[in-house]
Design an enzyme around this catalytic site. Structure first.
Site, PDB file in Angstrom:
ATOM      1  N   HIS A 129       0.850  -1.198   0.000  1.00 36.12           N
ATOM      2  CA  HIS A 129       0.000   0.000   0.000  1.00 36.12           C
ATOM      3  C   HIS A 129       0.882   1.244   0.000  1.00 36.12           C
ATOM      4  CE1 HIS A 129      -4.252  -1.461   1.127  1.00 36.12           C
ATOM      5  NE2 HIS A 129      -3.577  -2.448   0.577  1.00 36.12           N
ATOM      6  N   TYR A 173      -9.435   5.355   7.112  1.00 32.76           N
ATOM      7  CA  TYR A 173      -9.672   5.680   8.522  1.00 32.76           C
ATOM      8  C   TYR A 173     -10.680   6.829   8.532  1.00 32.76           C
ATOM      9  CZ  TYR A 173      -5.323   3.176   9.793  1.00 32.76           C
ATOM     10  OH  TYR A 173      -4.346   2.227   9.988  1.00 32.76           O
ATOM     11  N   PRO A 196      -4.870   0.377  18.559  1.00 30.23           N
ATOM     12  CA  PRO A 196      -4.540  -0.111  17.210  1.00 30.23           C
ATOM     13  C   PRO A 196      -4.648   0.931  16.092  1.00 30.23           C
ATOM     14  CG  PRO A 196      -6.641  -1.030  17.953  1.00 30.23           C
ATOM     15  CD  PRO A 196      -6.060  -0.310  19.108  1.00 30.23           C
ATOM     16  N   LYS A 242       0.570   0.009  15.058  1.00 26.00           N
ATOM     17  CA  LYS A 242       1.964  -0.038  15.517  1.00 26.00           C
ATOM     18  C   LYS A 242       2.321  -1.223  16.411  1.00 26.00           C
ATOM     19  CE  LYS A 242       3.669   3.424  13.388  1.00 26.00           C
ATOM     20  NZ  LYS A 242       3.531   2.840  12.050  1.00 26.00           N
ATOM     21  N   TYR A 269       3.455   6.690   9.929  1.00 24.22           N
ATOM     22  CA  TYR A 269       2.643   5.527   9.541  1.00 24.22           C
ATOM     23  C   TYR A 269       3.513   4.454   8.881  1.00 24.22           C
ATOM     24  CZ  TYR A 269      -1.508   2.932   8.087  1.00 24.22           C
ATOM     25  OH  TYR A 269      -2.465   1.958   7.930  1.00 24.22           O
TER      26      TYR A 269
END
Ligand code: RFL
Ligand code: PHB
Length: 392
Positions: free
Chosen positions: A76, A205, A295, A299, A387
């Protein structure tokens, strides 16, 4: 009957931390014993994380357990964030000088690492009970447990406590030697795994006035979605169709979600937790045994991998040169990275969740924070850099 044996490093727990540490040490010729409370079938079926940083991927490649990940994993290069249904793409690759994450299940990683160890002729002692940790403040520590009805004691040079948040190792350290930092969030995640296509190529998200939603995946035909819920949410009140309806609403109501058979549904509480230091005498804590992140930043598994990277370096140095400098530095090195991931996970969690009517000011500020991030290139760069994972 009571059997005695010896090894260099005794590893408690066959989750990602214990298995990866075992593989790294074996590769450097350092003998290990791995014990695990659950059955092999149980650890290989546990549904958990799904997003791997580049560093985690590279460690799996380094130990030779990445063949399936490199074949089936989904690279991704971007991720989407949504505010009240308005979706914004964050170009992870463009903002980080070419880095990306891999979507590949923790379930599969554990299967791959178990198979890798067994193929090398080394075993894992599953279904142990009554684990006790002894002698960690002296020169000859040992781990003792019952396996196959027999009490066994393994003496060793060092013990790696990779036994997760509810394990035995952290509790073996005298309480006055540890400082614990903890934050419990007033919400949880209801997660589903379903036989259907994810709604987009990217993970999404979403922040919405109805609460957080996350649209993730395990493959192009297996969706993994989450919605913010109460910590005491009753799953019986969430028939499958209602979960999909709610997910559609949190995506702004304009996207029709692919639906399919739901094969797993569960509630995960949310907490931030850190134990300092991550070492006492000859016991080293790694992964969830030492810290928990909510979550939202993806991580937890990646921190476990980072910890065992540092720990394997310290142990390798010791067995090659006799120097304990790397082991002495382990806790500080690991914690520096852990706290940055804690910060990121707390920030993502705050920006994306509804903290309820008791925190009306916070809700407005966190919403504004997300609004700002989605309109600012420097803020998006900060998000992207964290990220994809900070360097080791
Ligand atoms: P684990 O995986 O809990 O493994 C610990 C192992 O130790 C065993 N054990 C014992 N063995 C022997 N004797 C004892 N006394 C023992 N006590 C316990 C346990 O049976 C177990 O097998 O810890 P580890 O290895 O540190 O790995 C940590 C990760 O599992 C965890 O951080 C992640 O799953 C967190 N997480 C995520 N992390 C990510 O990096 N990316 C994600 O996308 C992500 N998503 C998630 C997540 C965790 C979730 N849940 C369910 C907590 C999503 C969810 C829903
Ligand atoms: C998952 O796919 O399980 C997942 C993805 C991203 C997260 C957490 C979990 O932040």
């Amino acid at each position: 009957m009571h059997t005695q044996s010896a090894t260099k490093v005794a590893i408690v727990g066959a989750g990602p931390a214990g298995l990866l540490l075992g593989a790294l040490l074996e590769q450097r010729g350092i003998d290990t014993v791995i014990i695990e409370r659950q059955t092999r079938a149980h650890v290989e079926a546990r549904l958990r994380a799904g997003v791997l940083e580049q560093g985690t991927q590279n460690l799996l490649r380094e130990v030779g357990a990445a063949e399936r990940m490199d074949r089936d994993g989904l690279v991704h290069t971007s991720v989407e964030l949504a505010l009240d249904g308005e979706r914004v793409k964050i170009d992870l690759q463009g903002l980080t000088g070419g880095k990306a994450v891999m979507v590949y299940g923790q379930t599969q990683i554990v299967q791959d690492l178990v198979a890798h160890r067994l193929a090398s002729g080394r075993d894992i002692l599953f279904e142990v009970s009554d684990t006790t940790i002894d002698g960690i403040s002296g020169a000859s520590p040992s781990v003792s447990f019952v396996h196959g009805g027999v009490r066994k004691t393994v003496s060793c040079d060092y013990i790696a406590g990779c036994d997760g948040f509810h394990g035995a190792c952290r509790g073996a350290i005298p309480a006055e030697k540890l400082t614990v930092f903890e934050k419990i969030y007033p919400f949880a995640w209801l997660g589903i795994l379903a036989h259907c296509a994810p709604p987009a190529e990217d993970l999404i998200y979403a922040r919405h006035e109805r609460g957080f939603g996350l649209y993730s995946m395990r493959s192009p035909v297996l969706a993994r979605h989450y919605i913010q819920c109460r910590p005491d949410e009753n799953l019986a009140e969430w028939p499958d169709e209602k979960v999909f309806d709610e997910l559609e609403l949190r995506l702004g109501g304009r996207t029709t979600l692919p639906r399919g058979e739901v094969i797993d549904k569960s509630v995960t509480p949310m907490r931030s937790f850190v134990t300092e230091p991550m070492r006492y005498g000859r016991l080293f804590l790694a992964g969830d045994a030492a810290h928990i992140v909510p979550p939202t930043g993806a991580k937890g598994l990646n921190l476990a991998a980072g910890d065992v990277h540092y720990l394997s370096e310290g142990l390798t140095d010791f067995y090659r040169t006799g120097s304990e400098a790397g082991l002495d530095a382990y806790s500080d090195r690991a914690l520096a990275r852990v706290w940055k991931a804690q910060r990121f996970s707390w920030w993502m969690t705050s920006m994306l969740h509804d903290f309820g009517p008791g925190d009306a000011f916070g809700n407005r500020v966190y919403r504004a924070e997300l609004d700002y991030v989605l309109s600012s290139q420097p803020a998006m760069t900060t998000l992207a850099e964290n990220y994809v994972g900070l360097p080791y």
